[in-house]
Scaffold this motif. Structure first.
Motif, PDB file in Angstrom:
ATOM      1  N   ARG A  94      23.458  40.709 -80.684  1.00  0.00           N
ATOM      2  CA  ARG A  94      23.988  39.950 -81.820  1.00  0.00           C
ATOM      3  C   ARG A  94      23.259  40.285 -83.116  1.00  0.00           C
ATOM      4  O   ARG A  94      23.897  40.446 -84.157  1.00  0.00           O
ATOM      5  CB  ARG A  94      23.910  38.451 -81.542  1.00  0.00           C
ATOM      6  N   PHE A  95      21.934  40.373 -83.078  1.00  0.00           N
ATOM      7  CA  PHE A  95      21.177  40.689 -84.296  1.00  0.00           C
ATOM      8  C   PHE A  95      21.651  42.008 -84.873  1.00  0.00           C
ATOM      9  O   PHE A  95      21.949  42.120 -86.051  1.00  0.00           O
ATOM     10  CB  PHE A  95      19.667  40.732 -84.016  1.00  0.00           C
ATOM     11  N   TRP A  96      21.712  43.022 -84.023  1.00  0.00           N
ATOM     12  CA  TRP A  96      22.140  44.336 -84.500  1.00  0.00           C
ATOM     13  C   TRP A  96      23.571  44.279 -85.058  1.00  0.00           C
ATOM     14  O   TRP A  96      23.848  44.780 -86.150  1.00  0.00           O
ATOM     15  CB  TRP A  96      22.049  45.372 -83.372  1.00  0.00           C
ATOM     16  N   SER A  97      24.481  43.678 -84.318  1.00  0.00           N
ATOM     17  CA  SER A  97      25.879  43.692 -84.735  1.00  0.00           C
ATOM     18  C   SER A  97      26.121  42.827 -85.972  1.00  0.00           C
ATOM     19  O   SER A  97      26.872  43.221 -86.859  1.00  0.00           O
ATOM     20  CB  SER A  97      26.798  43.267 -83.595  1.00  0.00           C
ATOM     21  N   TYR A  98      25.489  41.667 -86.067  1.00  0.00           N
ATOM     22  CA  TYR A  98      25.707  40.793 -87.217  1.00  0.00           C
ATOM     23  C   TYR A  98      25.204  41.452 -88.502  1.00  0.00           C
ATOM     24  O   TYR A  98      25.878  41.436 -89.516  1.00  0.00           O
ATOM     25  CB  TYR A  98      25.000  39.443 -87.050  1.00  0.00           C
ATOM     26  N   ARG A  99      24.011  42.036 -88.442  1.00  0.00           N
ATOM     27  CA  ARG A  99      23.456  42.620 -89.670  1.00  0.00           C
ATOM     28  C   ARG A  99      24.149  43.915 -90.025  1.00  0.00           C
ATOM     29  O   ARG A  99      24.202  44.302 -91.183  1.00  0.00           O
ATOM     30  CB  ARG A  99      21.952  42.783 -89.565  1.00  0.00           C
ATOM     31  N   THR A 100      24.691  44.620 -89.041  1.00  0.00           N
ATOM     32  CA  THR A 100      25.332  45.899 -89.299  1.00  0.00           C
ATOM     33  C   THR A 100      26.793  45.740 -89.713  1.00  0.00           C
ATOM     34  O   THR A 100      27.256  46.425 -90.623  1.00  0.00           O
ATOM     35  CB  THR A 100      25.271  46.790 -88.036  1.00  0.00           C
ATOM     36  N   TRP A 101      27.523  44.834 -89.066  1.00  0.00           N
ATOM     37  CA  TRP A 101      28.962  44.763 -89.277  1.00  0.00           C
ATOM     38  C   TRP A 101      29.465  43.474 -89.908  1.00  0.00           C
ATOM     39  O   TRP A 101      30.482  43.493 -90.584  1.00  0.00           O
ATOM     40  CB  TRP A 101      29.678  44.947 -87.936  1.00  0.00           C
TER      41      TRP A 101
ATOM     42  N   PHE B 282      31.876  39.779 -82.023  1.00  0.00           N
ATOM     43  CA  PHE B 282      30.536  40.109 -81.534  1.00  0.00           C
ATOM     44  C   PHE B 282      29.896  38.935 -80.802  1.00  0.00           C
ATOM     45  O   PHE B 282      29.104  39.131 -79.880  1.00  0.00           O
ATOM     46  CB  PHE B 282      29.653  40.613 -82.674  1.00  0.00           C
ATOM     47  N   SER B 283      30.255  37.710 -81.185  1.00  0.00           N
ATOM     48  CA  SER B 283      29.753  36.537 -80.469  1.00  0.00           C
ATOM     49  C   SER B 283      30.321  36.476 -79.059  1.00  0.00           C
ATOM     50  O   SER B 283      29.619  36.110 -78.113  1.00  0.00           O
ATOM     51  CB  SER B 283      30.094  35.257 -81.229  1.00  0.00           C
ATOM     52  N   VAL B 284      31.589  36.832 -78.925  1.00  0.00           N
ATOM     53  CA  VAL B 284      32.207  36.843 -77.595  1.00  0.00           C
ATOM     54  C   VAL B 284      31.549  37.909 -76.718  1.00  0.00           C
ATOM     55  O   VAL B 284      31.268  37.664 -75.539  1.00  0.00           O
ATOM     56  CB  VAL B 284      33.735  37.044 -77.699  1.00  0.00           C
ATOM     57  N   VAL B 285      31.260  39.082 -77.298  1.00  0.00           N
ATOM     58  CA  VAL B 285      30.559  40.116 -76.533  1.00  0.00           C
ATOM     59  C   VAL B 285      29.181  39.598 -76.109  1.00  0.00           C
ATOM     60  O   VAL B 285      28.776  39.743 -74.951  1.00  0.00           O
ATOM     61  CB  VAL B 285      30.438  41.431 -77.326  1.00  0.00           C
TER      62      VAL B 285
END
Length: 171
Positions: free
Chosen positions: A131-138, A89-92
């Motif tokens: 990033r916020f959405w993806s980190y907290r979700t996945w 997700f960081s790369v995205v």
């Protein structure tokens, strides 16, 4: 707990999470912009490559901050999976961030110091939402709520008692 009370607790937890994410993210932005300007000012590395270097340094900084500050209470059992997802997700987010800078620099020719910092910052902002959405979700998944665990435990404790009270069916 009442429906409005539960909603308020969830909103309070979300507000604290956003604030902690903001502190780590804000420091990460400073690291990102600082490294970006340092690399641009002291080397001949092209702008987008300098930005990629800065973003990688900020990703490492942010992982440490998120794992040990923002999401320290989250599940730590699958560290390899967590780091893999974080990097993915960081790369995205890095592609989003640097895609904005690339478009401004090479698509429109806006490559002065002020313009490059503005579009770098703008790209960071768009990438941060993702990033916020993806980190907290996945990535940093929440542990089960205490209430859910207690309910499941009480259900499991009651099940054997109920089984012993049942009378066999008579035919």
């Amino acid at each position: 707990m009442s429906e409005p009370g539960a909603l308020r607790m969830r909103l309070d937890r979300l507000a604290r999470e956003v604030a902690k994410f903001g502190v780590v993210g804000g420091l990460g932005v400073l690291v990102n912009l600082g490294v970006f300007n340092l690399v641009r000012g002291t080397t001949e590395i092209p702008m987008v490559r300098a930005s990629l270097i800065a973003t990688v340094v900020a990703i490492v900084f942010n992982y440490v901050g998120f794992r040990y500050f923002t999401y320290r209470d989250r599940d730590k059992s699958g560290r390899t999976k967590e780091m893999s997802l974080f990097l993915l997700f960081s790369v995205v987010g890095m592609v989003i961030e640097n895609g904005v800078l690339y478009t401004a620099t090479y698509g429109f020719g806006w490559d002065g110091p002020l313009a490059s910092n503005f579009f770098k910052f703008f790209g960071i902002g768009i990438g941060t939402l993702f990033r916020f959405w993806s980190y907290r979700t996945w990535v940093f998944r929440a542990l089960p709520a205490k209430e859910a665990v207690q309910t499941a435990e009480s259900f499991l404790e009651q099940a054997p008692r109920q089984a012993t009270r049942r009378q066999p069916d008579r035919v």
